[in-house]
Design an enzyme around this catalytic site. Structure first.
Site, PDB file in Angstrom:
ATOM      1  N   GLU A  79     -10.655   3.031   3.999  1.00  0.00           N
ATOM      2  CA  GLU A  79     -10.877   1.984   3.003  1.00  0.00           C
ATOM      3  C   GLU A  79     -10.255   0.654   3.423  1.00  0.00           C
ATOM      4  O   GLU A  79     -10.871  -0.391   3.268  1.00  0.00           O
ATOM      5  CB  GLU A  79     -10.282   2.453   1.659  1.00  0.00           C
ATOM      6  CG  GLU A  79     -10.381   1.468   0.519  1.00  0.00           C
ATOM      7  CD  GLU A  79     -11.795   1.360  -0.035  1.00  0.00           C
ATOM      8  OE1 GLU A  79     -12.708   1.970   0.548  1.00  0.00           O
ATOM      9  OE2 GLU A  79     -11.969   0.648  -1.035  1.00  0.00           O
ATOM     10  N   ASP A  80      -9.056   0.712   3.979  1.00  0.00           N
ATOM     11  CA  ASP A  80      -8.294  -0.529   4.179  1.00  0.00           C
ATOM     12  C   ASP A  80      -8.162  -0.997   5.625  1.00  0.00           C
ATOM     13  O   ASP A  80      -7.579  -2.041   5.878  1.00  0.00           O
ATOM     14  CB  ASP A  80      -6.867  -0.358   3.609  1.00  0.00           C
ATOM     15  CG  ASP A  80      -6.895  -0.159   2.101  1.00  0.00           C
ATOM     16  OD1 ASP A  80      -7.921  -0.500   1.495  1.00  0.00           O
ATOM     17  OD2 ASP A  80      -5.904   0.341   1.557  1.00  0.00           O
TER      18      ASP A  80
END
Ligand code: MN
Length: 717
Positions: A79-80
């Site tokens: 996600e990051d």
């Protein structure tokens, strides 16, 4: 556990757990996560990697396996950071990748406020999405760590996260039976949602001379007394009811702090069930029990598998407290719920893990069967863990719950009939999908709409799966398309009558249909056609009734007429040249139905022109000597079709008519009339008049019909 852990701390946890973890693989995961999050900071100022490491430590506490620990370390990587899921799959296998992917998907769903029903749907959806319950356990630990460190958030985010935690994640933790995480999530949420109420209760607790100390002293006292009574090895602990637990009783059940009997609790863990009941006797001997506060959850476990003996007694200071008595096994289930499965079941190889998980669900279902809320729980668990429901989102984030197999059209009608009626298409996760796309849990669905008066398509009735959508589509057709429905219904009925060889004499047709309409409790035949048109009346049901009535009708009729289907009269043909007679009226005899290619002869009738027969027709031979015969031959170009009648003899069976008419329909040969009768020897004779181009065409047709099962012979009449 400190709020932020280093990897060294984590390794210590792993060593202290005394369980077999794959340290090398965990190292590898840590290194990947550490590199990927390099330079990222949490809002608190800590390096980002402390978050996944802390989440992993929480999972070790729950006794989770190596794959879960690795997935926890990597849970924010996709996600990051720039690391793709594919890389995780290559490095750590499909199982770990699926766990990371599951957590990533859950993380993307955020709700600032949800209504009661929505919250329930969302809880179910999240559980359904995490087909592997480990995904949910990782997510719960992720949320727990975020809530522990939430003071760094701005005010609004604290409240949003707290509300979502209270409404969604704490109930999931409860349902999974992980009481420790559930209570901490609730207390931490309450602290952000109602800081004053939270403060009030914590001060009441500390006012009571140090709650932990008070209840700790009692525990020690009881422990001594148990030893005196030959109950050895009891593990004593004491607890103070969670702040939120007290809050609920005070504010939702309107009780005063003093009226809450189970704020303080002493827990006794023993080796076996017999000792539990013995200990209960000792307690009731030491303290005065409060009537009706004794509960035996050992013989009747709670729906989430919880087992213990509970009793509330009055302490010597006049303060009531609860005593909970259980075995070690019961304790593990009470503390870790679902997770107890991993914590205390070592050595499951990854290949049988799936089977093992299913077995666990089954076991759970079994064990619930006897308990009081068994049926409810059974339903809940089924809908949560088995895929017969799907949960999807509107673009605004509302959750819509549909049965598995539902399509985007069902979705549109679930939102509102006006949305369904105007639907022209749909996007799933921003991509256009076909109109029959079956929705999957977690999809975000946007309905594309056209003009207000657009209306649904009749074909949709075959696509949708929910009765709600079906009813709404029918309702639209009923209201908006009366004339069209009547025409549509009438045409469909006529077609169906032909298909079923139901031939109601023209004179009786109208009265027959009016009567059928009344039998369907409809006001008129027109209304009946309309109902057929919009689908409010099922054709198959109506046909059953029609056939019944038709059978009664034909019993009173001349049997030779019964199967005659009214047809348009064939026009006389110019395709015949009559010697000596120009432009005379020509018609083809019904007795032999001559075809182009047949040898023919004409017979001058009185007032009806020349009737054409085949030369070998019996009627020709019978009147051989008549002066009225004239020579005739086929013109070179014959464009029209001609009638021909075939006699088919076959073994009588149910679908014979249907097979014959289907075969003819496939060849695009129109049936002009069809008569059938049974013969006594179990055979059936069909007399069928078809329209064909010429004699070659006819012989082709005969060849095809002969291939039908049970057909014995075919001859031209
Ligand atoms: Mn996270």
């Amino acid at each position: 556990m400190a709020d932020y852990l280093t990897y060294e701390d984590l390794k210590k946890y792993i060593a202290e757990s005394n369980r077999a973890y794959d340290a090398q693989l965990i190292d590898k995961a840590y290194n990947l996560a550490n590199a990927a999050h390099d330079g990222q900071m949490r809002r608190s100022g800590e390096p980002y990697i402390t978050h996944p490491v802390s989440v992993a430590a929480l999972l070790i506490d729950l006794g989770m396996d190596t794959e879960s620990i690795i997935a926890a370390l990597l849970h924010d990587v996709v996600e990051d950071t720039h690391v793709p899921l594919e890389e995780i799959k290559q490095e750590f296998g499909a199982d770990v990748a699926a766990l990371v992917d599951g957590v990533t998907k859950l993380t993307k769903i955020t709700f600032s406020s949800v209504e009661e029903q929505q919250a329930e749907n969302l809880r179910k959806m999240l559980l359904a999405m995490s087909h592997d319950v480990r995904v949910m356990l990782i997510k719960l630990c992720d949320r727990l760590h975020n809530m522990r460190t939430g003071d760094a958030w701005p005010e609004q985010k604290r409240r949003d996260k707290a509300l979502e935690t209270m409404e969604v994640y704490a109930p999931i933790a409860h349902r999974l039976g992980i009481s420790g995480i559930k209570e901490e999530l609730e207390d931490r949420s309450l602290r952000y949602l109602d800081p004053i109420g939270y403060e009030e209760i914590t001060s009441l607790l500390s006012h009571n001379g140090g709650a932990q100390k008070f209840v700790g002293n009692i525990a020690a006292l009881i422990g001594e007394r148990l030893e005196e009574n030959n109950i050895h090895g009891a593990q004593m602990s004491s607890r103070v009811k969670s702040v939120y637990g007290i809050y609920r009783k005070m504010y939702m059940q309107n009780k005063s702090f003093e009226e809450i009997y189970d704020i303080y609790a002493v827990r006794i863990i023993l080796d076996n069930v017999a000792e539990c009941y013995n200990a209960l006797g000792v307690i009731h001997d030491m303290y005065h029990p409060i009537p009706s506060r004794f509960k035996d959850y050992i013989s009747t476990p709670k729906p989430n598998m919880y087992q213990s003996l509970h009793t509330t007694v009055l302490g010597h200071e006049g303060i009531p407290f609860e005593v909970q008595i259980r075995t070690w096994e019961m304790h593990q289930t009470a503390e870790y719920g679902v997770a107890a499965h991993w914590k205390y079941k070592a050595g499951i190889s990854s290949s049988d893990r799936l089977e093992e998980r299913l077995a666990w669900v089954r076991q759970l279902l079994e064990s619930q069967r006897e308990s009081e809320d068994a049926e409810d729980l059974l339903r809940n668990i089924k809908s949560e863990l088995l895929p017969d429901e799907v949960f999807v989102f509107t673009p605004k984030g509302d959750v819509i719950n549909l049965p598995a197999g539902a399509t985007v059209i069902d979705f549109a009608y679930a939102i509102h009939s006006a949305v369904g009626n105007r639907m022209t298409g749909a996007k799933v996760n921003s991509r256009i999908v076909p109109i029959d796309h079956k929705v999957q849990t977690g999809e975000i669905i946007e309905v594309i709409t056209g003009p207000v008066n657009k209306g649904p398509s009749r074909d949709w009735l075959k696509i949708v799966t929910t009765s709600e959508a079906k009813n709404k589509i029918r309702a639209w057709f009923k209201k908006e398309r009366k004339e069209e429905n009547i025409a549509e219904g009438r045409a469909a009925l006529e077609k169906e009558l032909r298909r079923n060889l139901v031939s109601i004499p023209e004179k009786q047709y109208e009265a027959f249909m009016e009567d059928m309409a009344k039998r369907q409790r409809l006001n008129s035949a027109e209304e009946m056609y309309a109902a057929l048109g919009y689908g409010g009346l099922q054709m198959s049901k109506l046909m059953l009734k029609i056939k019944e009535e038709y059978a009664k009708l034909i019993r009173t009729q001349d049997p030779t007429e019964t199967f005659e289907i009214p047809i348009k009269k064939q026009k006389s043909s110019d395709g015949v040249i009559i010697e000596g007679l120009d432009n005379c009226l020509v018609k083809f005899s019904k007795c032999c139905n001559p075809l182009p290619g047949d040898e023919i002869i004409g017979f001058i009738t009185r007032g009806f022109g020349v009737s054409i027969h085949k030369c070998d027709c019996v009627n020709v031979r019978a009147a051989e000597n008549s002066p009225r015969w004239v020579k005739a031959r086929w013109a070179d170009t014959v464009q029209e079709n001609f009638k021909s009648t075939l006699e088919i003899v076959a073994l009588d069976r149910q679908a014979l008519f249907a097979d014959v008419s289907t075969a003819l329909a496939t060849m695009r040969v129109p049936i002009l009339s069809l008569m059938g009768r049974q013969t006594t020897d179990g055979r059936a004779t069909l007399s069928i008049t078809v329209s064909v181009a010429n004699i070659d065409h006819l012989s082709n047709v005969i060849t095809k019909l002969k291939k039908i099962k049970d057909v014995i012979s075919i001859s031209r009449s």
